[in-house]
Motif scaffolding. Sequence first.
Motif: not given
Length: 337
Positions: A191-218
Amino acid sequence: MESASQGRLESEIPITATSAGLKPKTAVMEALEDVTYGSIAGVVGKYIEYPFDTVKVRLQSQPDHLPLRYKGPLDCFRQSIRADGVLGLYRGISAPLVGAALETSSLFFFERIGREAVYASGLAPRGQDLPLSALYFTGAFSGVFTSFLLTPIELVKCKIQVPATESGGAKATPLRPGAVIRDIFRHHGVLGFWHGQVGTLIREAGGCAAWFGSKETSTKLLRSLNERAATSPEDLARMQAAPLPLWQQAVAGASAGMSYNFLFFPADTVKSRMQTSPLGEPGSPRRSFVGETKELWKQASWRGFYRGCGVTVLRSAPSSAFIFMVYDGLKKSFPMQ
Protein backbone atom coordinates in the motif's frame (compact mmCIF):
# COMPACT_ATOMS: atom_id res chain seq x y z
CA MET A 1 -6.56 18.84 -34.51
CA GLU A 2 -9.81 17.01 -33.90
CA SER A 3 -10.77 16.25 -30.34
CA ALA A 4 -10.37 12.84 -28.76
CA SER A 5 -13.99 12.08 -29.61
CA GLN A 6 -14.57 14.04 -32.80
CA GLY A 7 -11.16 13.11 -34.17
CA ARG A 8 -11.77 9.43 -33.67
CA LEU A 9 -15.15 9.59 -35.33
CA GLU A 10 -13.71 11.47 -38.31
CA SER A 11 -10.72 9.16 -38.52
CA GLU A 12 -13.06 6.20 -38.75
CA ILE A 13 -14.92 7.56 -41.79
CA PRO A 14 -12.32 6.40 -44.36
CA ILE A 15 -12.41 2.84 -43.12
CA THR A 16 -16.14 2.17 -43.13
CA ALA A 17 -17.51 -0.37 -45.55
CA THR A 18 -19.54 2.26 -47.41
CA SER A 19 -16.65 4.67 -47.99
CA ALA A 20 -13.72 2.40 -48.69
CA GLY A 21 -15.03 -1.12 -48.91
CA LEU A 22 -13.28 -2.11 -45.70
CA LYS A 23 -14.69 -3.66 -42.56
CA PRO A 24 -15.46 -1.24 -39.71
CA LYS A 25 -13.04 -1.41 -36.82
CA THR A 26 -14.05 -3.67 -33.95
CA ALA A 27 -14.01 -2.63 -30.30
CA VAL A 28 -10.88 -4.74 -29.81
CA MET A 29 -9.07 -2.90 -32.59
CA GLU A 30 -10.18 0.44 -31.19
CA ALA A 31 -8.80 -0.52 -27.78
CA LEU A 32 -5.57 -1.78 -29.34
CA GLU A 33 -5.15 1.54 -31.15
CA ASP A 34 -5.71 3.44 -27.90
CA VAL A 35 -3.04 1.41 -26.10
CA THR A 36 -0.48 1.28 -28.92
CA TYR A 37 -0.70 4.80 -30.31
CA GLY A 38 -1.36 6.33 -26.90
CA SER A 39 1.81 4.70 -25.60
CA ILE A 40 3.91 6.04 -28.49
CA ALA A 41 2.48 9.54 -28.09
CA GLY A 42 3.12 9.44 -24.34
CA VAL A 43 6.78 8.49 -24.78
CA VAL A 44 7.32 11.32 -27.30
CA GLY A 45 5.71 13.82 -24.96
CA LYS A 46 7.72 12.62 -21.96
CA TYR A 47 11.06 13.13 -23.71
CA ILE A 48 10.04 16.71 -24.48
CA GLU A 49 8.85 17.61 -21.00
CA TYR A 50 11.02 15.58 -18.64
CA PRO A 51 13.79 18.14 -17.89
CA PHE A 52 11.11 20.68 -17.00
CA ASP A 53 9.33 18.09 -14.86
CA THR A 54 12.56 17.44 -12.93
CA VAL A 55 12.87 21.16 -12.18
CA LYS A 56 9.23 21.31 -11.14
CA VAL A 57 9.56 18.44 -8.65
CA ARG A 58 12.74 19.91 -7.15
CA LEU A 59 11.04 23.27 -6.67
CA GLN A 60 7.94 21.66 -5.16
CA SER A 61 9.79 19.40 -2.74
CA GLN A 62 11.98 21.98 -0.95
CA PRO A 63 11.81 21.19 2.80
CA ASP A 64 9.90 23.22 5.39
CA HIS A 65 12.70 23.55 7.94
CA LEU A 66 15.47 24.90 5.67
CA PRO A 67 15.95 28.05 3.55
CA LEU A 68 14.83 27.61 -0.05
CA ARG A 69 17.58 25.97 -2.08
CA TYR A 70 16.39 27.36 -5.42
CA LYS A 71 15.36 30.94 -6.14
CA GLY A 72 13.24 29.92 -9.10
CA PRO A 73 13.10 27.72 -12.22
CA LEU A 74 16.13 29.28 -13.93
CA ASP A 75 18.22 29.00 -10.77
CA CYS A 76 17.14 25.37 -10.42
CA PHE A 77 18.16 24.70 -14.02
CA ARG A 78 21.57 26.31 -13.44
CA GLN A 79 22.28 24.46 -10.19
CA SER A 80 21.10 21.13 -11.60
CA ILE A 81 23.22 21.40 -14.75
CA ARG A 82 26.23 22.58 -12.73
CA ALA A 83 25.92 19.60 -10.37
CA ASP A 84 25.02 16.79 -12.76
CA GLY A 85 25.19 18.11 -16.31
CA VAL A 86 22.31 18.18 -18.78
CA LEU A 87 21.82 14.42 -18.51
CA GLY A 88 21.13 14.90 -14.82
CA LEU A 89 17.84 16.52 -15.78
CA TYR A 90 16.86 13.16 -17.29
CA ARG A 91 17.68 11.24 -14.10
CA GLY A 92 15.10 8.55 -13.46
CA ILE A 93 13.45 8.81 -16.87
CA SER A 94 13.09 5.05 -17.30
CA ALA A 95 10.18 4.78 -14.87
CA PRO A 96 8.46 7.92 -16.24
CA LEU A 97 8.72 6.58 -19.80
CA VAL A 98 6.81 3.51 -18.70
CA GLY A 99 4.45 5.77 -16.80
CA ALA A 100 3.95 8.09 -19.78
CA ALA A 101 3.12 5.18 -22.06
CA LEU A 102 0.76 3.76 -19.45
CA GLU A 103 -0.79 7.13 -18.62
CA THR A 104 -1.49 8.32 -22.14
CA SER A 105 -2.76 4.99 -23.40
CA SER A 106 -4.95 4.65 -20.29
CA LEU A 107 -6.34 8.16 -20.71
CA PHE A 108 -7.49 7.49 -24.28
CA PHE A 109 -8.66 3.97 -23.40
CA PHE A 110 -10.73 4.98 -20.36
CA GLU A 111 -12.03 8.08 -22.16
CA ARG A 112 -13.42 5.76 -24.80
CA ILE A 113 -15.08 3.66 -22.10
CA GLY A 114 -16.53 6.85 -20.61
CA ARG A 115 -18.00 7.79 -23.99
CA GLU A 116 -19.49 4.32 -24.34
CA ALA A 117 -21.08 4.73 -20.90
CA VAL A 118 -22.63 8.04 -21.98
CA TYR A 119 -24.03 6.45 -25.14
CA ALA A 120 -25.30 3.43 -23.21
CA SER A 121 -27.10 5.67 -20.72
CA GLY A 122 -29.07 7.27 -23.54
CA LEU A 123 -27.83 10.77 -22.74
CA ALA A 124 -26.54 11.13 -26.30
CA PRO A 125 -27.49 9.33 -29.55
CA ARG A 126 -24.88 6.75 -30.52
CA GLY A 127 -22.86 7.73 -33.58
CA GLN A 128 -23.13 11.46 -32.99
CA ASP A 129 -20.49 13.76 -31.49
CA LEU A 130 -20.86 14.22 -27.75
CA PRO A 131 -21.63 17.69 -26.38
CA LEU A 132 -18.88 19.57 -24.55
CA SER A 133 -20.37 18.82 -21.13
CA ALA A 134 -20.20 15.08 -21.83
CA LEU A 135 -16.57 15.31 -22.95
CA TYR A 136 -15.60 17.06 -19.73
CA PHE A 137 -17.26 14.16 -17.91
CA THR A 138 -15.51 11.46 -19.97
CA GLY A 139 -12.20 13.22 -19.30
CA ALA A 140 -12.80 13.17 -15.55
CA PHE A 141 -13.91 9.53 -15.79
CA SER A 142 -10.67 8.67 -17.54
CA GLY A 143 -8.57 10.57 -15.00
CA VAL A 144 -10.07 8.80 -11.99
CA PHE A 145 -9.15 5.34 -13.24
CA THR A 146 -5.77 6.40 -14.60
CA SER A 147 -4.76 7.94 -11.26
CA PHE A 148 -4.56 4.53 -9.59
CA LEU A 149 -2.08 3.36 -12.23
CA LEU A 150 0.01 6.53 -12.04
CA THR A 151 0.58 6.98 -8.30
CA PRO A 152 3.14 4.16 -7.85
CA ILE A 153 5.09 5.24 -10.94
CA GLU A 154 5.14 8.89 -9.91
CA LEU A 155 6.20 7.94 -6.39
CA VAL A 156 9.31 6.22 -7.77
CA LYS A 157 9.95 9.06 -10.24
CA CYS A 158 9.75 11.80 -7.62
CA LYS A 159 12.14 10.05 -5.24
CA ILE A 160 14.71 9.71 -8.01
CA GLN A 161 14.33 13.28 -9.28
CA VAL A 162 14.98 15.15 -6.01
CA PRO A 163 18.61 15.80 -5.00
CA ALA A 164 20.03 13.12 -2.75
CA THR A 165 21.58 15.70 -0.42
CA GLU A 166 20.86 19.16 0.86
CA SER A 167 22.93 22.12 -0.25
CA GLY A 168 26.49 21.80 1.00
CA GLY A 169 26.21 18.12 1.79
CA ALA A 170 28.16 15.25 0.32
CA LYS A 171 26.94 14.08 -3.05
CA ALA A 172 25.31 10.66 -2.95
CA THR A 173 25.01 8.05 -5.68
CA PRO A 174 21.88 8.67 -7.81
CA LEU A 175 18.99 6.40 -6.91
CA ARG A 176 17.87 3.63 -9.23
CA PRO A 177 14.24 2.55 -9.76
CA GLY A 178 14.86 -0.96 -8.42
CA ALA A 179 16.44 0.31 -5.21
CA VAL A 180 13.62 2.80 -4.66
CA ILE A 181 10.96 0.14 -5.20
CA ARG A 182 12.61 -2.19 -2.69
CA ASP A 183 12.96 0.62 -0.16
CA ILE A 184 9.29 1.61 -0.42
CA PHE A 185 8.15 -1.98 -0.01
CA ARG A 186 10.46 -2.58 2.95
CA HIS A 187 9.21 0.44 4.89
CA HIS A 188 5.53 0.60 3.91
CA GLY A 189 4.52 -2.59 2.12
CA VAL A 190 2.37 -2.80 -1.01
CA LEU A 191 0.00 0.00 0.00
CA GLY A 192 2.99 2.31 0.39
CA PHE A 193 3.18 2.60 -3.40
CA TRP A 194 -0.09 4.59 -3.34
CA HIS A 195 1.26 7.27 -1.01
CA GLY A 196 -0.03 10.53 -2.49
CA GLN A 197 -3.03 8.89 -4.20
CA VAL A 198 -5.45 11.62 -3.10
CA GLY A 199 -3.36 14.30 -4.78
CA THR A 200 -3.00 12.25 -7.96
CA LEU A 201 -6.75 11.56 -8.00
CA ILE A 202 -7.65 15.26 -7.68
CA ARG A 203 -5.09 16.27 -10.30
CA GLU A 204 -6.06 13.58 -12.80
CA ALA A 205 -9.84 13.79 -12.42
CA GLY A 206 -9.96 17.56 -12.69
CA GLY A 207 -6.97 17.89 -14.99
CA CYS A 208 -8.15 15.30 -17.50
CA ALA A 209 -11.60 16.89 -17.62
CA ALA A 210 -9.79 20.10 -18.56
CA TRP A 211 -7.43 18.24 -20.93
CA PHE A 212 -10.09 16.62 -23.09
CA GLY A 213 -12.59 19.44 -22.61
CA SER A 214 -10.19 22.24 -23.49
CA LYS A 215 -8.97 20.33 -26.53
CA GLU A 216 -12.54 19.94 -27.77
CA THR A 217 -13.46 23.54 -26.97
CA SER A 218 -10.41 24.94 -28.77
CA THR A 219 -10.99 22.66 -31.75
CA LYS A 220 -14.61 23.73 -32.12
CA LEU A 221 -13.67 27.39 -31.82
CA LEU A 222 -10.89 27.16 -34.41
CA ARG A 223 -13.07 25.18 -36.81
CA SER A 224 -15.85 27.70 -36.44
CA LEU A 225 -13.47 30.56 -37.24
CA ASN A 226 -12.21 28.70 -40.31
CA GLU A 227 -15.71 28.03 -41.58
CA ARG A 228 -16.67 31.69 -41.26
CA ALA A 229 -13.90 32.50 -43.71
CA ALA A 230 -15.32 30.16 -46.37
CA THR A 231 -16.03 31.94 -49.64
CA SER A 232 -18.38 29.36 -51.19
CA PRO A 233 -20.44 26.29 -50.27
CA GLU A 234 -17.75 24.11 -51.85
CA ASP A 235 -15.06 25.80 -49.78
CA LEU A 236 -17.13 25.29 -46.63
CA ALA A 237 -17.64 21.59 -47.39
CA ARG A 238 -13.90 21.17 -47.94
CA MET A 239 -13.11 22.80 -44.61
CA GLN A 240 -15.63 20.64 -42.77
CA ALA A 241 -14.20 17.45 -44.23
CA ALA A 242 -10.51 18.30 -43.73
CA PRO A 243 -8.57 18.28 -40.45
CA LEU A 244 -7.42 21.56 -38.97
CA PRO A 245 -4.12 22.99 -40.22
CA LEU A 246 -1.13 21.70 -38.29
CA TRP A 247 -0.55 24.97 -36.44
CA GLN A 248 -4.15 24.98 -35.23
CA GLN A 249 -3.85 21.36 -34.16
CA ALA A 250 -0.82 22.39 -32.11
CA VAL A 251 -2.67 25.33 -30.56
CA ALA A 252 -5.59 23.15 -29.53
CA GLY A 253 -3.30 20.50 -28.03
CA ALA A 254 -1.20 23.12 -26.24
CA SER A 255 -4.28 24.73 -24.70
CA ALA A 256 -5.29 21.33 -23.34
CA GLY A 257 -1.93 20.76 -21.67
CA MET A 258 -1.79 24.22 -20.14
CA SER A 259 -5.31 23.89 -18.72
CA TYR A 260 -4.53 20.46 -17.27
CA ASN A 261 -1.42 21.66 -15.44
CA PHE A 262 -2.51 25.09 -14.23
CA LEU A 263 -5.96 24.41 -12.82
CA PHE A 264 -5.00 21.67 -10.35
CA PHE A 265 -1.35 22.49 -9.75
CA PRO A 266 -1.74 22.89 -5.93
CA ALA A 267 -2.87 19.25 -5.63
CA ASP A 268 0.19 18.16 -7.61
CA THR A 269 2.46 20.22 -5.34
CA VAL A 270 1.11 18.55 -2.20
CA LYS A 271 1.44 15.14 -3.85
CA SER A 272 5.06 15.78 -4.82
CA ARG A 273 5.95 16.86 -1.28
CA MET A 274 4.37 13.72 0.13
CA GLN A 275 6.14 11.48 -2.36
CA THR A 276 9.58 13.03 -1.81
CA SER A 277 9.48 12.77 1.98
CA PRO A 278 12.26 10.55 3.44
CA LEU A 279 11.50 6.88 3.99
CA GLY A 280 11.84 5.42 7.46
CA GLU A 281 13.83 8.28 9.00
CA PRO A 282 13.18 9.30 12.63
CA GLY A 283 11.52 12.67 12.89
CA SER A 284 10.08 12.43 9.39
CA PRO A 285 6.37 11.74 9.89
CA ARG A 286 4.35 10.32 7.01
CA ARG A 287 1.80 13.10 6.54
CA SER A 288 -1.63 12.77 4.99
CA PHE A 289 -2.77 14.94 2.09
CA VAL A 290 -4.59 17.29 4.47
CA GLY A 291 -1.65 17.36 6.88
CA GLU A 292 0.84 18.16 4.12
CA THR A 293 -1.46 20.90 2.84
CA LYS A 294 -1.60 22.52 6.28
CA GLU A 295 2.17 22.38 6.70
CA LEU A 296 2.78 23.97 3.31
CA TRP A 297 0.27 26.72 4.03
CA LYS A 298 1.99 27.52 7.33
CA GLN A 299 5.39 27.59 5.63
CA ALA A 300 4.68 29.62 2.49
CA SER A 301 0.99 30.55 2.30
CA TRP A 302 -0.65 30.24 -1.13
CA ARG A 303 2.59 30.95 -2.99
CA GLY A 304 4.03 27.64 -1.85
CA PHE A 305 1.37 25.74 -3.77
CA TYR A 306 2.49 27.29 -7.06
CA ARG A 307 6.25 26.69 -6.91
CA GLY A 308 7.27 25.47 -10.33
CA CYS A 309 3.88 26.28 -11.88
CA GLY A 310 5.31 28.53 -14.59
CA VAL A 311 7.85 26.02 -15.87
CA THR A 312 5.24 23.26 -15.71
CA VAL A 313 2.68 25.14 -17.78
CA LEU A 314 5.44 26.14 -20.22
CA ARG A 315 6.61 22.60 -20.84
CA SER A 316 3.06 21.25 -21.07
CA ALA A 317 2.26 23.28 -24.19
CA PRO A 318 4.61 21.55 -26.67
CA SER A 319 4.32 18.21 -24.90
CA SER A 320 0.52 18.05 -25.06
CA ALA A 321 0.48 19.40 -28.60
CA PHE A 322 2.78 16.58 -29.75
CA ILE A 323 0.81 13.95 -27.82
CA PHE A 324 -2.45 14.74 -29.61
CA MET A 325 -0.79 15.24 -32.98
CA VAL A 326 1.14 11.96 -32.78
CA TYR A 327 -1.85 10.01 -31.47
CA ASP A 328 -4.37 11.26 -34.03
CA GLY A 329 -1.79 11.15 -36.82
CA LEU A 330 -1.01 7.48 -36.14
CA LYS A 331 -4.70 6.58 -35.95
CA LYS A 332 -5.39 8.16 -39.34
CA SER A 333 -2.24 6.91 -41.05
CA PHE A 334 -2.17 3.36 -39.66
CA PRO A 335 -5.74 2.25 -38.83
CA MET A 336 -5.90 -1.24 -37.35
CA GLN A 337 -8.34 -3.76 -38.82
